[in-house]
Motif scaffolding. Sequence first.
Motif, short mmCIF file in Angstrom:
data_model
loop_
_atom_site.label_atom_id
_atom_site.label_comp_id
_atom_site.label_asym_id
_atom_site.label_seq_id
_atom_site.Cartn_x
_atom_site.Cartn_y
_atom_site.Cartn_z
N GLU A 29 0.85 -1.19 0.00
CA GLU A 29 0.00 0.00 0.00
C GLU A 29 0.89 1.25 0.00
O GLU A 29 1.75 1.39 0.87
CB GLU A 29 -0.90 -0.01 1.24
CG GLU A 29 -1.87 1.14 1.30
CD GLU A 29 -2.80 1.01 2.49
OE1 GLU A 29 -3.71 0.17 2.44
OE2 GLU A 29 -2.58 1.74 3.48
N LEU A 58 -2.67 3.75 -3.40
CA LEU A 58 -2.74 2.61 -4.31
C LEU A 58 -2.38 1.37 -3.51
O LEU A 58 -1.35 1.35 -2.84
CB LEU A 58 -1.77 2.78 -5.49
CG LEU A 58 -1.71 1.65 -6.50
CD1 LEU A 58 -3.06 1.44 -7.19
CD2 LEU A 58 -0.62 1.91 -7.54
N ALA A 71 -6.22 -4.91 -6.94
CA ALA A 71 -5.68 -3.56 -7.14
C ALA A 71 -6.79 -2.57 -6.85
O ALA A 71 -7.89 -2.69 -7.39
CB ALA A 71 -5.17 -3.38 -8.57
N ALA A 73 -7.39 1.73 -6.01
CA ALA A 73 -6.90 3.10 -5.84
C ALA A 73 -7.95 3.88 -5.07
O ALA A 73 -9.15 3.56 -5.11
CB ALA A 73 -6.65 3.75 -7.20
N THR A 87 -10.60 6.31 -10.05
CA THR A 87 -9.94 5.25 -9.27
C THR A 87 -10.33 3.83 -9.67
O THR A 87 -9.46 2.94 -9.62
CB THR A 87 -10.15 5.46 -7.76
OG1 THR A 87 -11.55 5.51 -7.48
CG2 THR A 87 -9.48 6.74 -7.28
N TYR A 90 -7.93 1.55 -11.94
CA TYR A 90 -6.74 0.86 -11.47
C TYR A 90 -7.00 -0.62 -11.18
O TYR A 90 -6.08 -1.39 -11.03
CB TYR A 90 -6.13 1.60 -10.27
CG TYR A 90 -5.52 2.88 -10.74
CD1 TYR A 90 -4.18 2.95 -11.08
CD2 TYR A 90 -6.30 4.02 -10.93
CE1 TYR A 90 -3.62 4.11 -11.58
CE2 TYR A 90 -5.76 5.20 -11.42
CZ TYR A 90 -4.42 5.23 -11.75
OH TYR A 90 -3.88 6.39 -12.26
N ILE A 119 -1.71 8.97 -8.74
CA ILE A 119 -1.82 7.54 -8.43
C ILE A 119 -0.87 6.76 -9.34
O ILE A 119 -0.17 5.84 -8.88
CB ILE A 119 -3.27 7.06 -8.57
CG1 ILE A 119 -4.15 7.75 -7.52
CG2 ILE A 119 -3.35 5.53 -8.40
CD1 ILE A 119 -5.64 7.50 -7.67
N THR A 120 -0.80 7.13 -10.61
CA THR A 120 0.10 6.44 -11.53
C THR A 120 1.55 6.61 -11.11
O THR A 120 2.37 5.71 -11.30
CB THR A 120 -0.14 6.94 -12.97
OG1 THR A 120 -1.52 6.65 -13.31
CG2 THR A 120 0.76 6.23 -13.96
#
Length: 193
Positions: A29, A58, A71, A73, A87, A90, A119-120
């Motif tokens: 995380e 994430l 996964a 986000a 989100t 993701y 986030i990326t």
Amino acid sequence: MGAMTRRKVHERTILCEAFIRDDGLLEVEATLQDTKPYTVHLTEGHLEAGQPLHQMRLRIAVDADFMVHEAQAQTIHSPYRVCGGITPSYGALVGMRIGPGFLQEARKMLRGPLGCTHITELLPVVATTVFQASSALHAEADEGNQPAHVRRANALGRCHALRLDGEVVHRDFPDHATDTTLPNQRSPAPTET
């Protein structure tokens, strides 16, 4: 050069943690947070100094083969209300394997308006933490019988310290060394007379 006076204008913190779950998966995380030391006026309100401008998370869960099983986000704080709407995208990381090509493929899939920049940005942090924490997965699978240096063999050639013609590889992983003579033991090149 004398000491320079400086004034903080931005702070970004990234925290990344790894956990072994009861189901045997490794969960990683990562949280990114941006703050300013002054009040920020936005079109959708304002933030007092120190309040998060961005706070995104994430979380992924992988197995011992680095296959992504979960996964997720989350946008906790953002400058625009609509930021969190991306989100669910993701979730597309599920089924991918963290390894060569993972980051390129994930970034392609979540580029521009298909993802959240912040986030990326957590993808490489999460991926490297998976590798750093994977020894815990293998230790549990091997019941601690496999020495740590054997588990590190998959990192060979990926950094200066573990270069294939270097001292560490020659000493700890001689079967993987690409040259039998250490760089500092090589004879100097002959000089022309």
